[in-house]
Design a protein around this motif. Sequence first.
Motif, PDB file in Angstrom:
ATOM      1  N   SER A  59     -50.073  -5.958  -2.937  1.00  0.00           N
ATOM      2  CA  SER A  59     -49.583  -5.697  -4.305  1.00  0.00           C
ATOM      3  C   SER A  59     -50.568  -4.879  -5.132  1.00  0.00           C
ATOM      4  O   SER A  59     -50.248  -4.478  -6.241  1.00  0.00           O
ATOM      5  CB  SER A  59     -49.236  -6.993  -5.062  1.00  0.00           C
ATOM      6  N   ILE A 184     -38.216 -13.888  -2.525  1.00  0.00           N
ATOM      7  CA  ILE A 184     -37.580 -12.630  -2.951  1.00  0.00           C
ATOM      8  C   ILE A 184     -36.216 -12.447  -2.298  1.00  0.00           C
ATOM      9  O   ILE A 184     -35.220 -12.176  -2.963  1.00  0.00           O
ATOM     10  CB  ILE A 184     -38.504 -11.439  -2.611  1.00  0.00           C
ATOM     11  N   TRP A 190     -31.386  -9.213  -4.731  1.00  0.00           N
ATOM     12  CA  TRP A 190     -32.116  -8.380  -3.763  1.00  0.00           C
ATOM     13  C   TRP A 190     -31.130  -7.552  -2.927  1.00  0.00           C
ATOM     14  O   TRP A 190     -31.403  -6.414  -2.558  1.00  0.00           O
ATOM     15  CB  TRP A 190     -32.992  -9.259  -2.857  1.00  0.00           C
ATOM     16  N   ASN A 198     -35.645  -3.011  -9.845  1.00  0.00           N
ATOM     17  CA  ASN A 198     -36.373  -4.251  -9.557  1.00  0.00           C
ATOM     18  C   ASN A 198     -35.974  -5.364 -10.525  1.00  0.00           C
ATOM     19  O   ASN A 198     -36.127  -6.549 -10.218  1.00  0.00           O
ATOM     20  CB  ASN A 198     -37.883  -4.012  -9.567  1.00  0.00           C
ATOM     21  N   LEU A 205     -38.547 -12.426  -7.885  1.00  0.00           N
ATOM     22  CA  LEU A 205     -39.935 -12.034  -8.163  1.00  0.00           C
ATOM     23  C   LEU A 205     -40.658 -13.110  -8.969  1.00  0.00           C
ATOM     24  O   LEU A 205     -41.867 -13.330  -8.789  1.00  0.00           O
ATOM     25  CB  LEU A 205     -39.961 -10.694  -8.909  1.00  0.00           C
ATOM     26  N   HIS A 208     -41.564 -15.796  -6.494  1.00  0.00           N
ATOM     27  CA  HIS A 208     -42.680 -15.253  -5.719  1.00  0.00           C
ATOM     28  C   HIS A 208     -43.987 -15.415  -6.510  1.00  0.00           C
ATOM     29  O   HIS A 208     -45.004 -15.871  -5.983  1.00  0.00           O
ATOM     30  CB  HIS A 208     -42.350 -13.786  -5.419  1.00  0.00           C
ATOM     31  N   PHE A 247     -45.807  -9.541 -11.404  1.00  0.00           N
ATOM     32  CA  PHE A 247     -45.076  -9.279 -10.162  1.00  0.00           C
ATOM     33  C   PHE A 247     -43.660  -8.749 -10.434  1.00  0.00           C
ATOM     34  O   PHE A 247     -43.095  -8.041  -9.600  1.00  0.00           O
ATOM     35  CB  PHE A 247     -45.028 -10.535  -9.283  1.00  0.00           C
ATOM     36  N   GLN A 248     -43.110  -9.104 -11.573  1.00  0.00           N
ATOM     37  CA  GLN A 248     -41.756  -8.624 -11.877  1.00  0.00           C
ATOM     38  C   GLN A 248     -41.709  -7.116 -12.144  1.00  0.00           C
ATOM     39  O   GLN A 248     -40.649  -6.510 -12.064  1.00  0.00           O
ATOM     40  CB  GLN A 248     -41.167  -9.397 -13.064  1.00  0.00           C
ATOM     41  N   PRO A 252     -39.623  -4.982  -5.212  1.00  0.00           N
ATOM     42  CA  PRO A 252     -39.449  -6.048  -4.205  1.00  0.00           C
ATOM     43  C   PRO A 252     -39.617  -5.561  -2.773  1.00  0.00           C
ATOM     44  O   PRO A 252     -40.283  -6.221  -1.970  1.00  0.00           O
ATOM     45  CB  PRO A 252     -38.016  -6.530  -4.465  1.00  0.00           C
ATOM     46  N   LEU A 255     -43.266  -5.138  -1.917  1.00  0.00           N
ATOM     47  CA  LEU A 255     -43.916  -6.422  -1.629  1.00  0.00           C
ATOM     48  C   LEU A 255     -43.517  -6.932  -0.245  1.00  0.00           C
ATOM     49  O   LEU A 255     -44.353  -7.453   0.502  1.00  0.00           O
ATOM     50  CB  LEU A 255     -43.549  -7.443  -2.713  1.00  0.00           C
TER      51      LEU A 255
END
Lengths: 357, 357
Positions: A59, A184, A190, A198, A205, A208, A247-248, A252, A255
Motif C-alpha cells: 500500500s 475487500i 467490488w 474505489n 476497504l 480491510h 485505505f479507502q 481495491p 491492494l
Amino acid sequence: MIENAFYSQEKHGPYKLFSLGNFELEEGGIIPDCKLAYATHGKLNEKKDNVIIVPTWFSGTSKDYESYIGKGRALDPDEYFIIVINQIGNGLSSSPHNSLPPVSMQSFPKVRIGDDVRAQHRLVTELFGVQEVALVVGGSMGAQQTYEWAVRYPEMVKRAAPIAGTAKNTIHDFLFTQTLIDAITSDPGWNLGEYRSNAEVADGLKRHADIWAVMGFCPEFFNQEKWGLFGVESAEELVEGFLEPFFQMMDPNALLAMAWKWQRGDVSRLADGNLAEALGRIQAKVFVMPIDTDMFFPPTDCEREQQMIPNSELKVIHSLAGHFGLFGGEGPSYHGQIDEHLKALLAVPVSESIVEQ
Amino acid sequence: MIENAFYSQEKHGPYKLFSLGNFELEEGGIIPDCKLAYATHGKLNEKKDNVIIVPTWFSGTSKDYESYIGKGRALDPDEYFIIVINQIGNGLSSSPHNSLPPVSMQSFPKVRIGDDVRAQHRLVTELFGVQEVALVVGGSMGAQQTYEWAVRYPEMVKRAAPIAGTAKNTIHDFLFTQTLIDAITSDPGWNLGEYRSNAEVADGLKRHADIWAVMGFCPEFFNQEKWGLFGVESAEELVEGFLEPFFQMMDPNALLAMAWKWQRGDVSRLADGNLAEALGRIQAKVFVMPIDTDMFFPPTDCEREQQMIPNSELKVIHSLAGHFGLFGGEGPSYHGQIDEHLKALLAVPVSESIVEQ
C-alpha cells in the motif's frame, strides 16, 4: 482503467516513470508497456558504486520513505544515489486501475516479488548503467524484495537490510493477508474487480482497514495510548479518522494485487524450494532487522532466516507501534535505531565481486 | 426461534437448565423465563464449601471443560462439586436462536458479563444453597466472568484463577472482536439477524473463522507445524477442515451476542470506572494465568491487572497454540501446568469470611 486522485504526482511525487516495454511475468502473461514509478535522491557517482535501492511496502509508495532519507542520515543523498522504486501494482507503477485492456482492472495478471526485482534490475542497469549496489533496504514487502535482490543477484548486492519482513512468507502471515483480501472481495461493490470507483468498495476497504488496526499495531501500543505517534488523540480517531479513510482512498485491485504477491514472497523458489540453499547464496553483508512488537513478521520468524544467511547479523528494532513502527511515527527513537544500524552496515567494507557462477 | 442441532444434549450434554424467571439486564430490558444451562461434576458436601464454578468461553459450552476435570486432577469430582455454567447467549443458555418473541433473534437484548455473574450467583445460591465458593476458574470470557465473580462477591469467592483473559477488556481486544463481528454482519445472508438458518450466513461465519485462524493461534504454532495438536495434518486442513466448519455450525446471533459482551468486559464498572479500586476489593487468593503466546490477551495485559490484586500471583502458562492453547490440544504439557497451579491454589488455606459491608 479508472481515475484515482490518490495516485498522483501531487500526493506521491515527485516520481518518474521507466518503461519496461512488454514485461513477461513468472506466472505467465505480459504487462504491455509496463512502467515502474521511481524517485531518486542524490547523484550517481562516477564509479557508479554509491547506489542504494529501496523497494516499497504494501500500500506504500516512494513517498513513504522520505522520512528515512536526509542529510546526515544513513540514507544521505549527499553521499548516495538512492533509488526508491514502487512495486508493480502499487498504484503508481503499472497497476490494475491505471492499465488499459487487456490488463485493466480484474484482468491485471498476477505479479510476483521476483517479477518486481527483475524489473527493478532492468531499471538500475539499463537506465543508470549500475552494476554494483551498495545497499538494498526496504520494509515489509520492501524486505521481501530486498531478500529477492540479495538471492537473485548475489554478486551485485553488497549489503542488504530487510526491515520487518521475511525471505519466505509464513503460513500465519499468508492467513493474515487472506483476511485482508477477503475483507475487500466480500464487498458486493467490488463486483469481481470491475467497480467504477474505489468509493463503491468503501465498506470492504473499511473492514480491510479495521483488520490492520488489530494486526498493524500491537497490544502495548493501545495500552500505552500511543495515538500521538500518528497525530491523533484517541483510538477511535486513529481507526475512523486515520486508518479507514487512508485505505479507502486506495484502489481495491491494487491492494489485492499486492496482497496476492505478499502472500507468496519466497526466495526458495530460486533454489527448488530449498530455503537454506537460497539464503546461502547471499554474498551481501546482511542486517536482518525485525521490529520487536511486530504481530505478523515477528523476530522469531526473522531470526530463523537470519541464521541461514552466511554473513549476517540480527538487529532487532524496538518499537511500541508494532509493524506500523515502519511509518516512523516514533521519530528519532525509531529512526535513530534504523540510522545507527544502516550506518554501521554501510561502513562494512565490501569484498571484491565474485564472478557469477 | 430456529432449530440448530449443534446446541443439543447429544452434542454438548449432559446439561440441565435453571430458570431465572424474568431476568432484568444491566443494559435494560428483560429476558422472560431466562435459562442457564449448566453441568455438574461431583457432589456438594455437607458444609457446602467444596464448590468450584467454571464459566464458559466465547463460542464454548460446558462440554469444552471436560478435559479440565477428572479424578486426580485439580478439578477432581471426588473432592469438589464442580458447576460449569454456560454463559447467556452461548446457544445452550437463553440465546437469540432459542428464545421466543419478543426476545428472539435480532430482538435478543444486550447482555453483559455482570448479568451472567448475577445469574450464576442466583443459580448457586438458590438451587444449591451455596454461600462459599472454593474456586472460580475459567478461560477467556470465562476469565472475564471469573474476575467479575471475585470483584462482585468478594466475601464469597475464596480463590480465583482467570486463565487467558482480563478484568477490563483492552482497546486492542475490542478492535479484534469487532473484526469478528463485522465478518458476520457483512454477510448479506445475516439479514440484520433475521436469517432462517445459520447456513444462510455460511460466508460470514467462514470469514469469522479465518480471522480466528490468525489471532487464535500464534506465529510459532504455524512455524512448528503443530496441526497435530488439533488432530489434523496440514494448515489447510486446520482452517478448512476444522475451524471453518466448527464455526459454521454455530448460530451467528449467538456469536454476536457473546462478542458484544466480550468487548465490554470490565469490572471497573463496579467502582465508577476505577479499575484499581475494583480489583483492590478482591478478597480471594488469585492466580492470574495468561498464556505466553496469546495474541489478544497477552501476558503484559494480564500482569498489569494482577499487580492491582492484593493477594495474587502471576502464573504464565507456556503453550505453542496461542489463545487456543485453552482447547487443551497439547494434552499433559498444557493440562499439567493448569493442574499444578490450580492444585497449589486450592491448597492455599482460606481466611475466615469477612462479613460483607
